[in-house]
Design an enzyme around this catalytic site. Structure first.
Site, short mmCIF file in Angstrom:
data_model
loop_
_atom_site.label_atom_id
_atom_site.label_comp_id
_atom_site.label_asym_id
_atom_site.label_seq_id
_atom_site.Cartn_x
_atom_site.Cartn_y
_atom_site.Cartn_z
N ASP A 193 0.87 -1.16 0.00
CA ASP A 193 0.00 0.00 0.00
C ASP A 193 0.92 1.23 0.00
OD1 ASP A 193 -2.29 1.69 0.48
OD2 ASP A 193 -1.65 1.75 2.58
N ARG A 194 0.41 2.37 -0.44
CA ARG A 194 1.26 3.56 -0.50
C ARG A 194 1.10 4.46 0.74
NH1 ARG A 194 0.21 8.50 -4.54
NH2 ARG A 194 -0.68 9.29 -2.60
N ASP A 195 -0.08 5.07 0.88
CA ASP A 195 -0.26 6.07 1.94
C ASP A 195 -0.28 5.41 3.32
OD1 ASP A 195 -0.52 8.17 0.02
OD2 ASP A 195 -2.58 7.52 -0.35
N THR B 114 -2.50 1.15 -4.93
CA THR B 114 -3.01 2.30 -4.18
C THR B 114 -4.35 2.80 -4.72
OG1 THR B 114 -2.43 4.56 -3.44
CG2 THR B 114 -1.52 3.86 -5.54
N GLN C 292 -6.73 5.76 -5.26
CA GLN C 292 -6.56 7.21 -5.35
C GLN C 292 -7.84 7.86 -5.87
OE1 GLN C 292 -4.07 8.96 -4.15
NE2 GLN C 292 -2.96 7.13 -3.49
N ARG D 145 -10.57 -1.27 -7.24
CA ARG D 145 -10.38 -0.60 -5.95
C ARG D 145 -10.28 -1.61 -4.82
NH1 ARG D 145 -10.98 4.38 -3.27
NH2 ARG D 145 -11.81 4.09 -1.18
N ASP E 155 -1.64 -0.62 5.82
CA ASP E 155 -1.95 -0.06 7.14
C ASP E 155 -3.46 -0.01 7.39
OD1 ASP E 155 -2.59 1.97 5.35
OD2 ASP E 155 -1.99 3.56 6.73
MG LIG Z 1 -2.83 3.19 3.54
#
Ligand SMILES: [Mg+2]
Length: 170
Positions: free
Chosen positions: A7-9, A51, A53, A97, A124
């Site tokens: 995952d990115r964020d 990710t 977005q 998604r 996360d």
């Molecule tokens: Mg995240």
């Protein structure tokens, strides 16, 4: 062939609460991620980012903005092989998604020999864990999102403070 899906964020870069990373200046890497990917690179054949977005779907940013953001990300983290993103609104119920597994299937289609069962998903959020579980991967929760691990423990195989702690455990 096995891949590390990230995952990115909140995993690679710092979350912006109630907001999106809308331009490269707003992308701030978490401490230790470059070192973490150097370690992970030795254990996995591929490193992918997956990710959601929906800031694009909301019109807060464009695909071009995201390209600029990801150019900054991959120049700081060159071991990333490919970044998959879903631009669609949550309400669009896109198969791309997370927690739907469209991005995992896309990666497998594009990388013959990739075995999702031998791959690992690090995220996360519970959507990341569900994505990984549905795709047959091992799931790793990082960060301080404790509600995910306590409310849905069956989704989480391993838990670490951050990506570097996971990488050091390999
Ligand atoms: Mg995240």
């Amino acid at each position: 062939m096995k891949a590390l899906f990230l995952d990115r964020d909140g995993v690679l870069n710092v979350l912006r609460p109630n907001d999106y990373v809308k331009n490269p200046d707003e992308l701030v890497l978490m401490p230790g991620v470059a070192e973490a990917l150097t370690l992970c690179h030795k254990h996995f054949d591929y490193i992918f980012v997956v990710t959601n977005q929906q800031g694009i779907g909301k019109g807060l940013m464009t695909e071009r903005d995201l390209e600029d953001i990801h150019a900054k990300l991959t120049s700081a983290l060159p071991f990333i092989d490919k970044i998959y993103h879903c631009p669609h609104l949550k309400s669009a119920h896109s198969f791309l998604r997370k927690p739907s597994i469209g991005m995992a299937l896309q990666a497998r289609r594009e990388h013959p020999g990739l075995r999702l069962k031998e791959s690992v998903m690090v995220g996360d959020a519970s959507t990341d864990m569900l994505f990984g579980r549905r795709a047959g991967m091992t799931t790793v929760l990082v960060g301080d999102n404790s509600d995910c691990a306590t409310a849905q423990p069956w989704l989480v195989d391993y838990r670490y403070n951050d990506l570097l702690a996971f990488a050091e455990s390999l």
